[in-house]
Design an enzyme around this catalytic site. Structure first.
Site, mmCIF file in Angstrom:
data_model
loop_
_atom_site.group_PDB
_atom_site.id
_atom_site.type_symbol
_atom_site.label_atom_id
_atom_site.label_comp_id
_atom_site.label_asym_id
_atom_site.label_seq_id
_atom_site.Cartn_x
_atom_site.Cartn_y
_atom_site.Cartn_z
ATOM 1 N N ASP A 139 24.986 51.063 -26.232
ATOM 2 C CA ASP A 139 25.447 49.872 -25.511
ATOM 3 C C ASP A 139 25.093 50.076 -24.038
ATOM 4 O OD1 ASP A 139 26.785 47.881 -24.158
ATOM 5 O OD2 ASP A 139 28.665 48.123 -25.257
ATOM 6 N N SER A 180 13.236 37.164 -16.127
ATOM 7 C CA SER A 180 13.082 35.814 -16.683
ATOM 8 C C SER A 180 12.363 34.981 -15.634
ATOM 9 C CB SER A 180 14.463 35.221 -16.958
ATOM 10 O OG SER A 180 14.386 33.841 -17.209
ATOM 11 N N TYR A 220 23.825 34.132 -15.247
ATOM 12 C CA TYR A 220 22.647 34.670 -15.957
ATOM 13 C C TYR A 220 21.445 34.717 -15.010
ATOM 14 C CZ TYR A 220 18.675 35.025 -19.092
ATOM 15 O OH TYR A 220 17.501 35.444 -19.689
ATOM 16 N N ALA A 256 21.407 34.791 -11.794
ATOM 17 C CA ALA A 256 21.631 35.795 -10.741
ATOM 18 C C ALA A 256 21.342 37.197 -11.275
ATOM 19 C CB ALA A 256 23.071 35.707 -10.231
ATOM 20 N N SER A 257 21.715 37.450 -12.529
ATOM 21 C CA SER A 257 21.449 38.792 -13.088
ATOM 22 C C SER A 257 19.942 39.016 -13.211
ATOM 23 C CB SER A 257 22.144 38.965 -14.451
ATOM 24 O OG SER A 257 21.496 38.242 -15.483
ATOM 25 N N LYS A 258 19.207 37.945 -13.511
ATOM 26 C CA LYS A 258 17.748 38.065 -13.678
ATOM 27 C C LYS A 258 17.055 38.188 -12.312
ATOM 28 C CE LYS A 258 17.925 38.568 -17.722
ATOM 29 N NZ LYS A 258 17.213 39.602 -18.487
HETATM 30 N N1 LIG Z 1 14.810 34.020 -25.170
HETATM 31 C C1 LIG Z 1 14.538 33.527 -23.972
HETATM 32 O O1 LIG Z 1 14.373 32.294 -23.774
HETATM 33 C C2 LIG Z 1 14.383 34.455 -22.781
HETATM 34 C C3 LIG Z 1 13.730 33.958 -21.619
HETATM 35 C C4 LIG Z 1 13.610 34.785 -20.509
HETATM 36 C C5 LIG Z 1 14.084 36.090 -20.557
HETATM 37 N N2 LIG Z 1 14.702 36.552 -21.672
HETATM 38 C C6 LIG Z 1 15.215 37.945 -21.673
HETATM 39 O O2 LIG Z 1 14.608 38.682 -22.698
HETATM 40 C C7 LIG Z 1 15.453 39.765 -23.073
HETATM 41 C C8 LIG Z 1 15.528 39.818 -24.593
HETATM 42 O O3 LIG Z 1 16.139 38.607 -25.057
HETATM 43 P P1 LIG Z 1 15.736 37.910 -26.424
HETATM 44 O O4 LIG Z 1 15.299 36.527 -26.126
HETATM 45 O O5 LIG Z 1 14.858 38.775 -27.233
HETATM 46 O O6 LIG Z 1 17.199 37.768 -27.081
HETATM 47 P P2 LIG Z 1 17.838 38.434 -28.382
HETATM 48 O O7 LIG Z 1 17.015 38.147 -29.564
HETATM 49 O O8 LIG Z 1 19.259 37.988 -28.354
HETATM 50 O O9 LIG Z 1 17.750 39.999 -28.090
HETATM 51 C C9 LIG Z 1 18.580 40.649 -27.182
HETATM 52 C C10 LIG Z 1 18.515 42.141 -27.474
HETATM 53 O O10 LIG Z 1 19.337 42.826 -26.510
HETATM 54 C C11 LIG Z 1 20.230 43.669 -27.198
HETATM 55 N N3 LIG Z 1 21.467 43.793 -26.423
HETATM 56 C C12 LIG Z 1 22.266 42.800 -25.948
HETATM 57 N N4 LIG Z 1 23.313 43.311 -25.312
HETATM 58 C C13 LIG Z 1 23.194 44.665 -25.393
HETATM 59 C C14 LIG Z 1 23.977 45.753 -24.949
HETATM 60 N N5 LIG Z 1 25.145 45.580 -24.298
HETATM 61 N N6 LIG Z 1 23.541 47.026 -25.184
HETATM 62 C C15 LIG Z 1 22.393 47.223 -25.863
HETATM 63 N N7 LIG Z 1 21.609 46.236 -26.329
HETATM 64 C C16 LIG Z 1 22.019 44.978 -26.094
HETATM 65 C C17 LIG Z 1 20.453 43.013 -28.554
HETATM 66 O O11 LIG Z 1 20.794 43.974 -29.539
HETATM 67 P P3 LIG Z 1 22.248 44.266 -30.117
HETATM 68 O O12 LIG Z 1 22.987 42.960 -30.171
HETATM 69 O O13 LIG Z 1 21.956 44.868 -31.449
HETATM 70 O O14 LIG Z 1 22.843 45.234 -29.161
HETATM 71 C C18 LIG Z 1 19.055 42.488 -28.848
HETATM 72 O O15 LIG Z 1 18.270 43.503 -29.423
HETATM 73 C C19 LIG Z 1 16.805 39.512 -22.394
HETATM 74 O O16 LIG Z 1 16.921 40.372 -21.272
HETATM 75 C C20 LIG Z 1 16.708 38.063 -21.946
HETATM 76 O O17 LIG Z 1 17.469 37.815 -20.792
HETATM 77 C C21 LIG Z 1 14.864 35.784 -22.793
#
Ligand SMILES: NC(=O)c1ccc[n+]([C@@H]2O[C@H](COP(=O)([O-])OP(=O)(O)OC[C@H]3O[C@@H](n4cnc5c(N)ncnc54)[C@H](OP(=O)(O)O)[C@@H]3O)[C@@H](O)[C@H]2O)c1
Length: 257
Positions: A53, A137, A150, A152-154
């Protein structure tokens, strides 16, 4: 190449693991859900699964050390774990701010902090000792309404990458930030669960698949560069938004549900 990916149990991280496995990399994969992680690791030729985590900074640091011990070296550490929150600026509580910053920002900072000394100790190969890749992002450059915490974190992840990139360049450690647009992953379901409402936009919003994002990231692992914008035209639109904030505000308002 030896690569650690956090957030590898789903979405972009899972797609990147598959893409890098196809390109011959040796992988360590981290996330909280052990069952999903084990399935992804098995599909990636027996990658090393690390249950972690990243909201616990000590655990995030430990995970980087475990990956290095298992793989023998680390060419790239991909700090991708994160989640979204759909909430107006006015209604975001302190607890929600702290929770999202703990995972998206502090988890990333801890991963970088653990990785840098390990990368520094490695000899230069193909011009680099190693690379830290941070998945921010497109919202890290220009926030959207209803995503203040969100976004702001990015933005904070982008600042972290920009500062570290210059600090580490002379040691041949690359730092790359990644700026996906809307990507078709479970991100939006998780965000709805956490927020009690959808993170939704009206009208046509640029959208990509996780596989498209993963290919752009894998290219930037093969040849490190400062930033990756998998949807290229968004980079120029967002650069314009920083020059013309009133126009950007009007466009964003038009996409608001
Ligand atoms: N999808 C979009 O539109 C988008 C756009 C821009 C940027 N992003 C960024 O891309 C990244 C990946 O997102 P995604 O779209 O692939 O979403 P996702 O399918 O929900 O994947 C998120 C991943 O992060 C892991 N995670 C979440 N909280 C965690 C924690 N506390 N400790 C360890 N692992 C954690 C989850 O695994 P577990 O739940 O198994 O821990 C999962 O593997 C994120 O940083 C997101 O902000 C996404």
């Amino acid at each position: 190449m030896a690569i650690l990916i956090t957030g590898a149990s789903s979405g972009i991280g899972e797609a990147l693991a598959a893409e890098l496995h196809r390109r011959g990399a040796r992988l360590a994969l981290a996330a909280r859900r052990a069952d999903r992680l084990a399935a992804v690791a098995a599909r990636c030729g027996g990658a090393v699964p690390l249950v972690c985590d990243v909201g616990d900074s000590a655990a995030a640091e430990r995970c980087v050390h475990q990956a290095q011990a298992a793989l023998g070296r680390l060419d790239t550490v991909v700090l991708n774990a994160g989640y979204g929150l759909a909430r107006t600026a006015e209604t975001t509580s302190d607890a929600e701010w702290l929770a999202i910053l703990r995972v998206n920002l502090l988890g990333t900072a801890a991963g970088l902090r653990a990785a840098v000394p390990l990368l520094r100790a490695q000899p230069v190969q193909d011009g680099w000792r190693g690379q830290v890749m941070i998945v921010s992002s497109s919202l890290g450059r220009r926030a959207a309404p209803d995503t203040a915490a969100y976004s702001a974190s990015k933005a904070a992840q982008l600042s972290l990458a920009e500062a570290a990139r210059v600090e580490l360049a002379s040691e041949r450690i690359a730092v790359t930030s990644v700026h996906p647009v809307r990507t078709t992953t479970p991100f939006f379901d998780t965000c709805a669960e956490v927020s009690g409402r959808q993170m939704e936009f009206r009208g046509r919003v640029p959208t990509q698949t996780p596989e498209q994002v993963a290919r752009a990231m894998a290219d930037a692992i093969a040849r490190p560069r400062p930033e990756v914008w998998p949807h290229r035209s968004t980079r120029w639109l967002i650069s314009l938004a920083t020059l013309c904030p009133s126009l950007a505000d009007r466009i964003m308002a038009g996409h608001r549900r």
